[in-house]
Design an enzyme around this catalytic site. Sequence first.
Site, PDB file in Angstrom:
ATOM      1  N   LYS A   1     -11.562  -4.286  -4.019  1.00  0.00           N
ATOM      2  CA  LYS A   1     -12.373  -2.949  -4.422  1.00  0.00           C
ATOM      3  C   LYS A   1     -11.598  -1.710  -4.532  1.00  0.00           C
ATOM      4  O   LYS A   1     -12.024  -0.793  -4.279  1.00  0.00           O
ATOM      5  CB  LYS A   1     -13.421  -3.094  -3.156  1.00  0.00           C
TER       6      LYS A   1
ATOM      7  N   LYS B   1       0.628  -1.536  -0.137  1.00  0.00           N
ATOM      8  CA  LYS B   1       0.367   0.545  -0.485  1.00  0.00           C
ATOM      9  C   LYS B   1       1.184   1.451  -0.228  1.00  0.00           C
ATOM     10  O   LYS B   1       0.407   2.483  -0.428  1.00  0.00           O
ATOM     11  CB  LYS B   1      -1.298   0.040   1.182  1.00  0.00           C
TER      12      LYS B   1
ATOM     13  N   LYS C   1      -4.689 -10.190  -5.601  1.00  0.00           N
ATOM     14  CA  LYS C   1      -6.232 -11.010  -4.828  1.00  0.00           C
ATOM     15  C   LYS C   1      -7.305  -9.558  -5.322  1.00  0.00           C
ATOM     16  O   LYS C   1      -6.795  -8.744  -5.530  1.00  0.00           O
ATOM     17  CB  LYS C   1      -6.322 -10.999  -2.970  1.00  0.00           C
TER      18      LYS C   1
END
Length: 324
Positions: free
Chosen positions: A195, A111, A192
Amino acid sequence: METIFSGIQPSGTLTLGNYLGAIQQFVELQNDNDCYFCIVDEHAITVPQERLKLRSNIRSLAALYIASGIDPETSTLFVQSEVPAHTQLGWMLQSISYIGELERMTQYKDKSAGKEAISSALLTYPSLMAADILLYNTNIVPVGDDQKQHLELTRDLAGRFNNRFNDIFTIPDIRIPKVGARIMSLQEPMKKMSKSDENEKGFISMLDEPKKIEKKIKSAVTDSEGIVKYDKENKPGVSNLLTIYSSCTGESIKSLEAKYEGKGYGDFKQGVANAVIETLKPIQDRYAELINSVKLDDILDQGAEKASFTANKTVAKAKKAMGL
Ligand code: ADP
Ligand code: NA
């Protein structure tokens, strides 16, 4: 009877991955266990969020939990920021977390990669997640397998606290579903399904209309072999679709392979699309009834009250153990 805790971030509409990896097992577990299901909004703000969107995502996630079968009479459903004990214990656990171990978390690395303004909360969020879990004397944490490393850290922090201060925390175990632990992106099957994916074709939202679901699955990346066979290494796209199909219907992957022997990907993808639509349609119908109802607010108020009762007791014990 075990105590179960799990959380989902209100950072966008849930994906099929969240449903098959997380919510589906929550529903199975709730009847025989003492379950806490949390909308972890304080985790969501570790990256920038739009105020009104976050508000509506919190509400939407609550409605989706219930529409998926979480019974707020049986389980405690609540919003993390409505229970201040989470940040209180989170801070105490941060004080025994090492920067080095937090920097080793692969989710943090992913991230933060290539970003300039990284919030310190993005780094320390696993300590807050540990608090979420430890507040309720949780035995079992049902999650997708992307959370393994964070759960390991939770166990380390619990053990460290118990050794250093007083033996107050239960060491929780992780529970990962046998099929569906990691649903992959439809466009990049080595990644993966998430969202937060920028490519909307990569994920199926739980609220996507049937037509859209069908379209996304039909354009899912496969291979040129034309054989419906599970082989994660060499056929990641087809394997992912088989996993989705199997977790939606409960049919084994073996039997699905047999069913589509000698048939092309067109037929197979239609089968996958139907399975997903049949799984999500009833949830979507219940969601539409719930989303604007005031009942939702009452449920969340009651959930926060129930959760606070246990969480505050744990915070009091932790403070005493640390000398606060
Ligand atoms: P996201 O990663 O989509 O932002 P969260 O971090 O809120 O979602 O994860 C909520 C739950 O959903 C966790 O238990 C996580 O392991 C599970 N989960 C998320 N993505 C997937 C996926 N692609 N396959 C299986 N489980 C998943
Ligand atoms: Na995640």
